[in-house]
Each structure stands twice: as structure tokens, then as C-alpha cells.
Design an enzyme around this catalytic site. Structure first.
Site, mmCIF file in Angstrom:
data_model
loop_
_atom_site.group_PDB
_atom_site.id
_atom_site.type_symbol
_atom_site.label_atom_id
_atom_site.label_comp_id
_atom_site.label_asym_id
_atom_site.label_seq_id
_atom_site.Cartn_x
_atom_site.Cartn_y
_atom_site.Cartn_z
ATOM 1 N N ASP A 1 0.832 -1.207 0.000
ATOM 2 C CA ASP A 1 0.000 0.000 0.000
ATOM 3 C C ASP A 1 0.866 1.256 0.000
ATOM 4 O OD1 ASP A 1 0.802 -0.815 2.618
ATOM 5 O OD2 ASP A 1 -0.619 0.591 3.502
ATOM 6 N N GLU B 1 -0.061 -1.446 5.639
ATOM 7 C CA GLU B 1 0.995 -1.047 6.580
ATOM 8 C C GLU B 1 0.849 0.413 6.958
ATOM 9 O OE1 GLU B 1 4.928 0.555 7.877
ATOM 10 O OE2 GLU B 1 3.768 1.151 6.126
HETATM 11 ZN ZN LIG Z 1 6.748 2.191 4.137
#
Ligand SMILES: [Zn+2]
Length: 393
Positions: free
Chosen positions: A81, A143
Site C-alpha cells: 500500500d 501497513e
Molecule cells: Zn513504508
């Protein structure tokens, strides 16, 4: 030789596939497109690919791609992401890889889709038919927003390997530790009333003053108790970030909220800190006649630390000619450590460019990163584990 796209072609395809993750629903996107690209390329290299949706979030998926088997081995890990972007401040299309001044511009070039392209391009030129230990490419979801991808892996207890590298942008410096992060909110509910008579209410601002005083004493205690010379700021910090409460000078304040963060050193436990702070509150409630609650604003990220003597830290110090250091940002490192892998953070590009308009990866980061990846795969996957153990002594 497998016919895979060139490094730059892989990078442009990854950049052209949006995968923003964000706690604001209007920004949040699936990461499946990126995962499918990686799955396709890694399958072409002989990897067994497993796509794992996150519990309750079918649009968010992790990928575990494995080649070879055995008890030891190496994980090369990254998140798929990116953060959202501010279109007005980009000089080029954030989803179009743009090369200028020996830099590759695009959203996710350094943080951290570029890493995957570099890994796959390196492996393309290696003979993976004689692996003695497994090589695992791990690609996670979310994340940047919640670390839910990594949390789901911890619950699954997978993947397992002896060592792991996370290719977050560290300008090719091996990172062995970072602090944890907790973000908390104190909410005080008092009783509003006319200011002319204090007995008509319970003042949430008065109570907040007491809470802040206690937190400052607590913060000072943490600073006296914990030190770690590996960090520039060598003590745990607590920052009061914002406060909201009340409406008028002539009204007893009925509600007040404070948001703060804590960045704990390795060896400190976020849950214990949370419990210790919670234990400070009942006495203030009693003294002020208010209700005080403590809430997590975000799920906490534990601190991260791998022994500097770990073989992978030593190996990466040799491969990069740089001493292991610490950073001031959080990663999925603590979760991979929880899975039993000795983990380090080391990747191409600079954190200064991450989360910024005109994010880029400098071209001169690519060859040294390929050197690191090749060296680690040779050491941990192409060498029988017994030899590896022997060389560790
Ligand atoms: Zn990163």
C-alpha cells in the site's frame, strides 16, 4: 531465463496500480491489483503463491510466495500500500513512473513498491533451482494505515523463516531497532453548569489539568528509568498533541479531550504503559467528580529490536559497508520478530522522500540494493543451513 518485464517496466506497472490505504474511507483502496502483479511475476520465477485475504476485509490481501523448503531460509518483505497523495503538489502524475535527473518519480517508488521490482529483477538473474533453504517473498496490506496485514500474519503464525529483511527506505543503511508508537485519547466527562456557582457542575478542564500534571510526572519517571544509547532521542517520549474542551468562559466545562502519543524504547511493553496510565485515573475522577476514559486512537505498534550480533545484521553491515543504526519511524519489524524471525530493515530510497509529494527513488540506490539481496539469498538460501550455522560461530 524466465521472460519477465524489465525492472523499469515492473516498477511502472506497480506505480500505475493504485493501492492507497488510509483510515479515511474516502481514500482507502484495495491492494489486490499490486498483489496480482507480484503473483504473476513470482509464479513465473517458480514461486508457489498464496493470497491471504485479511479477516473481514476481502479487498485487502497479503501474499506469501515461497520457493524451496527447509527449516531456515529468508523472507524478503514489503508493504504493497501507499499513503494518499496531494495532487496539486506533484509535478508529474503520481501514478506514472517519471524519470528525470537520475531519479524515478512516482507514488510508492521508495515507499515501497520499487523494492519489489528490484527484488524480482535480482532473482530473475539468479539460479533458484538449487535452493538449500526456502526463499519467501512477503507482500503485506495496510501497513500505512493499521498494519492489519502484518497483524493477521502474526495470528496465522506465518510465514516462518530464520531471517527477514524489510525493504523500507533506509538509504541502504541496516536498521536493527526502532521505538514503538501508541496514540491515546483521554476523554473527561464532567457536568456543565453556570460559572457563577462552581457547585453546579464538575469542571472537565480542572480535571484535565490534574490528568496532564500526572502524565507529566509519569513521563518524567519514564525518562529517568529508561535509556537506550542506540537512539538519538535516547529516552521514551510522550507528546501532548491536541486538546479540545469547553465552549464559554461563563460555563463550567462539561467535556474535555486530550490526544497524546508515546514512543517507547525496545524492552518496554506498550500494554504495561497503558495499564499504568489507566491506574492514574480513578483518583483524579474521585477528586474532581468526573468520568475519565482512556481510548486507543490507533492500534499500537510495538518497539522493534534485533540483536546487533545477529548474523543478518552482520551480513548486511558487510554488504553495505555501513554500521547498523536506528530510525525514528515504525515498521512491520516487530511483527516479523514476533513470528520468530531475526529481522532487519534495509531498503533503497530515503525516508525523507516517503509520504511527500514528488516521491522518488534515486537510480543509484538500485545496484547496491541488488548486491544486498543477492548476497543474502546466497548466504541463507543457496547455502546448506549447516554450513551457514558453522560460519556463524
Ligand atoms: Zn513504508
Amino acid at each position: 531465463m524466465t521472460s519477465l518485464p524489465s525492472l523499469l517496466s515492473m516498477m511502472s506497472q506497480l506505480i500505475a496500480t493504485p493501492s492507497i490505504s488510509c483510515s479515511q474511507a474516502s481514500w482507502d483502496q484495495s491492494n489486490k491489483g499490486v498483489i496480482l502483479l507480484l503473483e504473476n511475476w513470482l509464479t513465473g520465477l517458480g514461486f508457489q503463491c498464496e493470497i491471504m485475504p485479511l479477516p473481514g476485509q476481502p479487498d485487502k490481501v497479503n501474499l506469501i510466495a515461497t520457493i524451496g523448503e527447509g527449516a531456515g531460509g529468508l523472507v524478503l518483505s514489503g508493504h504493497t500500500d501507499t499513503v494518499p497523495y496531494d495532487e496539486d503538489r506533484w509535478q508529474s502524475d503520481p501514478f506514472k513512473l517519471n524519470e528525470r535527473d537520475n531519479k524515478l518519480y512516482g507514488l510508492g517508488t521508495c515507499d515501497m513498491k520499487g523494492f519489489f521490482a528490484i527484488v524480482i529483477d535480482t532473482l530473475k538473474n539468479m539460479d533458484l533451482s538449487k535452493l538449500e533453504q526456502p526463499l519467501i517473498i512477503l507482500a503485506t496490506a495496510d501497513e500505512e494505515s493499521s498494519m492489519d496485514g502484518a497483524r493477521a500474519l502474526v495470528k496465522e503464525g506465518r510465514p516462518k523463516a530464520r531471517y527477514a529483511l524489510i525493504g523500507e527506505p533506509t538509504s541502504l543503511t541496516p536498521i536493527h531497532a526502532h521505538k514503538g508508537i501508541m496514540m491515546e485519547k483521554v476523554r473527561i466527562t464532567g457536568q456543565a453548569g453556570h460559572s457563577s456557582n462552581p457547585a453546579l457542575g464538575s469542571n472537565a478542564l480542572d480535571a484535565m489539568h490534574a490528568v496532564m500534571s500526572e502524565l507529566m510526572i509519569y513521563r518524567n519517571g519514564l525518562k529517568q528509568t529508561y535509556r537506550d544509547a542506540n537512539f538519538v532521542i535516547d529516552y521514551p517520549t510522550m507528546n501532548f498533541g491536541c486538546i479540545h474542551g469547553g465552549d464559554n468562559p461563563n460555563r463550567i466545562c462539561g467535556r474535555c479531550e486530550l490526544e497524546f502519543d508515546i514512543r517507547a524504547l525496545p524492552g518496554m511493553d506498550n500494554q504495561s504503559l497503558y495499564q499504568e496510565i489507566t491506574a492514574l485515573l480513578p483518583r483524579i475522577e474521585q477528586n474532581t467528580g468526573t468520568q475519565i476514559e482512556l481510548h486507543h486512537l490507533f492500534p499500537d505498534v510495538p518497539s522493534f529490536s534485533t540483536q546487533k550480533e545477529s548474523d543478518i545484521i552482520k551480513a548486511c553491515e558487510r554488504l553495505t559497508q555501513k554500521d547498523a543504526a536506528t530510525v525514528a519511524f515504525a515498521t512491520e519489524g516487530p511483527f516479523l520478530n514476533q513470528l520468530g524471525m531475526e529481522t532487519l530493515i534495509l531498503g533503497p530510497g530515503s525516508i525523507d522522500q516517503a509520504h511527500q509529494p514528488n516521491e522518488f527513488m534515486a537510480l543509484d540506490q538500485i545496484a547496491p540494493m541488488q548486491h544486498v539481496i543477492k548476497g543474502l539469498v546466497e548466504r541463507y538460501c543457496l547455502t546448506p543451513s549447516t554450513e551457514n550455522e558453522a560460519s556463524r560461530v
